[in-house]
Design a protein around this motif. Structure first.
Motif, PDB file in Angstrom:
ATOM      1  N   SER A  24       0.802  -1.224   0.000  1.00 27.55           N
ATOM      2  CA  SER A  24       0.000   0.000   0.000  1.00 27.55           C
ATOM      3  C   SER A  24       0.835   1.274   0.000  1.00 27.55           C
ATOM      4  N   LYS A  25       2.142   1.129  -0.213  1.00 30.18           N
ATOM      5  CA  LYS A  25       3.025   2.309  -0.209  1.00 30.18           C
ATOM      6  C   LYS A  25       2.525   3.364  -1.191  1.00 30.18           C
ATOM      7  N   PHE A  26       2.627   4.615  -0.773  1.00 34.31           N
ATOM      8  CA  PHE A  26       2.223   5.781  -1.575  1.00 34.31           C
ATOM      9  C   PHE A  26       0.712   5.923  -1.742  1.00 34.31           C
ATOM     10  N   MET A 195       5.205 -10.256  -7.458  1.00 35.16           N
ATOM     11  CA  MET A 195       4.575  -8.942  -7.387  1.00 35.16           C
ATOM     12  C   MET A 195       3.453  -8.906  -8.429  1.00 35.16           C
ATOM     13  N   SER A 196       2.866  -7.720  -8.650  1.00 32.49           N
ATOM     14  CA  SER A 196       1.711  -7.644  -9.553  1.00 32.49           C
ATOM     15  C   SER A 196       1.932  -8.350 -10.895  1.00 32.49           C
ATOM     16  N   HIS A 197       3.081  -8.123 -11.509  1.00 34.66           N
ATOM     17  CA  HIS A 197       3.251  -8.615 -12.870  1.00 34.66           C
ATOM     18  C   HIS A 197       3.818 -10.030 -12.948  1.00 34.66           C
ATOM     19  N   ILE A 212       1.681  -7.666  -3.474  1.00 38.56           N
ATOM     20  CA  ILE A 212       1.005  -7.090  -4.637  1.00 38.56           C
ATOM     21  C   ILE A 212       0.480  -5.692  -4.328  1.00 38.56           C
ATOM     22  N   GLY A 213       0.891  -4.727  -5.142  1.00 35.60           N
ATOM     23  CA  GLY A 213       0.467  -3.345  -4.955  1.00 35.60           C
ATOM     24  C   GLY A 213      -0.418  -2.867  -6.086  1.00 35.60           C
ATOM     25  N   THR A 214       0.187  -2.616  -7.231  1.00 38.56           N
ATOM     26  CA  THR A 214      -0.502  -2.004  -8.364  1.00 38.56           C
ATOM     27  C   THR A 214      -1.794  -2.733  -8.747  1.00 38.56           C
ATOM     28  N   ALA A 215      -1.765  -4.048  -8.756  1.00 37.18           N
ATOM     29  CA  ALA A 215      -2.944  -4.808  -9.184  1.00 37.18           C
ATOM     30  C   ALA A 215      -4.109  -4.677  -8.192  1.00 37.18           C
ATOM     31  N   GLU A 219      -2.035   2.399 -10.101  1.00 38.07           N
ATOM     32  CA  GLU A 219      -0.684   2.981 -10.191  1.00 38.07           C
ATOM     33  C   GLU A 219      -0.422   3.884  -8.997  1.00 38.07           C
ATOM     34  N   ARG A 220       0.818   3.876  -8.546  1.00 39.31           N
ATOM     35  CA  ARG A 220       1.212   4.788  -7.463  1.00 39.31           C
ATOM     36  C   ARG A 220       1.551   6.151  -8.031  1.00 39.31           C
ATOM     37  N   GLU A 221       1.237   7.203  -7.264  1.00 35.93           N
ATOM     38  CA  GLU A 221       1.667   8.545  -7.653  1.00 35.93           C
ATOM     39  C   GLU A 221       2.808   8.961  -6.756  1.00 35.93           C
TER      40      GLU A 221
HETATM   41  C1  LIG Z   1       6.447  -1.881  -4.409  1.00 34.54           C
HETATM   42  C2  LIG Z   1       6.871  -3.247  -4.106  1.00 34.54           C
HETATM   43  C3  LIG Z   1       6.052  -4.353  -4.414  1.00 34.54           C
HETATM   44  C4  LIG Z   1       4.722  -4.248  -5.141  1.00 34.54           C
HETATM   45  O1  LIG Z   1       4.914  -3.966  -6.476  1.00 34.54           O
HETATM   46  P1  LIG Z   1       3.657  -3.955  -7.527  1.00 34.54           P
HETATM   47  O2  LIG Z   1       4.325  -4.045  -8.828  1.00 34.54           O
HETATM   48  O3  LIG Z   1       2.976  -2.645  -7.308  1.00 34.54           O
HETATM   49  O4  LIG Z   1       2.821  -5.114  -7.208  1.00 34.54           O
HETATM   50  C5  LIG Z   1       6.480  -5.609  -4.025  1.00 34.54           C
HETATM   51  N1  LIG Z   1       7.652  -5.784  -3.387  1.00 34.54           N
HETATM   52  C6  LIG Z   1       8.472  -4.764  -3.084  1.00 34.54           C
HETATM   53  C7  LIG Z   1       9.735  -5.032  -2.389  1.00 34.54           C
HETATM   54  C8  LIG Z   1       8.117  -3.465  -3.446  1.00 34.54           C
HETATM   55  O5  LIG Z   1       8.942  -2.459  -3.143  1.00 34.54           O
END
Ligand SMILES: *Cc1c(COP(=O)(O)O)cnc(C)c1O
Length: 222
Positions: A24-26, A195-197, A212-215, A219-221
């Motif tokens: 959930s960063k950003f 991660m997402s991709h 998983i973040g982006t998915a 997108e993060r700003e």
């Molecule tokens: C940001 C981050 C993720 C998530 O990346 P997404 O492509 O947004 O899923 C996973 N692992 C680490 C270490 C990250 O810094």
């Protein structure tokens, strides 16, 4: 699609036993709350100040994971509440986590970060460095740190075969390390890759914790 719909989609594609860390960063607390309301309880952050702000605002039953590079001088801020530190890559950091964990009368779970990707980065341990650190044995003296597994990121490349090879390498190192340095202890069980991709490939290669973040959040700003 909403955060709740994204989460539902992702969860339905995870193999049984794979933990989902919502990165959930950003993203603002409102977004995290949407995920929380959809049942998500594990969140990953990569900046200490941001994490501490969110932790003090959001519900107490969230498990917070620190997934980024952690500076030794910032360990003290997260030591009271952090559930898992993913990217430990030096004895110096282990020592400081141990020191701060002891002050809080806690044992902090950590993962060693492997550097297997092609990109240059100063973070993470090469397989050789990782084995050397473990073989030297000094880490065993830090009773308030528990090393529970490994974490890695694959190369950022469209070539799936490269990504797959790196995750396979992580999986085989995990098995070797579990046997050689942890006497097959049950607590050494976390394989944090994907991660997402690339989480679909990661799951094929033994991952049991995906970040998983982006998915989930878009997108993060920055
Ligand atoms: C940001 C981050 C993720 C998530 O990346 P997404 O492509 O947004 O899923 C996973 N692992 C680490 C270490 C990250 O810094």
């Amino acid at each position: 699609m909403s955060v709740a719909e994204n989460l539902k989609d992702i969860r339905s594609g995870l193999h049984p036993g794979v933990e989902l860390v919502a990165v959930s960063k950003f993203h603002p607390c409102e977004k995290l709350k949407e995920a929380y309301d959809a049942g998500q309880r594990i969140f990953g952050e990569s900046r200490v100040q941001e994490l501490c702000g969110k932790q003090s605002t959001l519900p107490d039953d969230i498990e917070w994971h620190f997934i980024g590079h952690l500076q030794t001088n910032k360990v003290k801020y997260i030591a009271p509440f952090i559930s898992l530190i993913h990217a430990v890559d030096s004895l110096r950091l282990i020592e400081e986590i141990d020191r701060q964990a002891r002050k809080c009368q806690r044992v902090i779970d950590c993962l060693l970060e492997l550097h297997l990707a092609q990109e240059e980065t100063k973070f993470g341990l090469t397989p050789e460095q990782c084995i050397r650190l473990l073989a030297e044995g000094k880490w065993r003296e830090y009773g308030n740190v528990r090393i529970c597994g490994l974490m890695c990121m694959a190369s950022n490349t469209p070539h799936e075969n490269i990504v797959r090879k790196e995750f396979e390498k992580a999986e085989s190192l995990f098995n070797e390390i579990k046997r050689d340095f942890f006497n097959d202890a049950e607590y050494f069980c976390i394989k944090s890759w994907g991660m997402s991709h690339d989480y679909a490939i990661a799951q094929d290669c033994g991952s049991n914790m995906v970040r998983i973040g982006t998915a989930i959040f878009g997108e993060r700003e920055y």
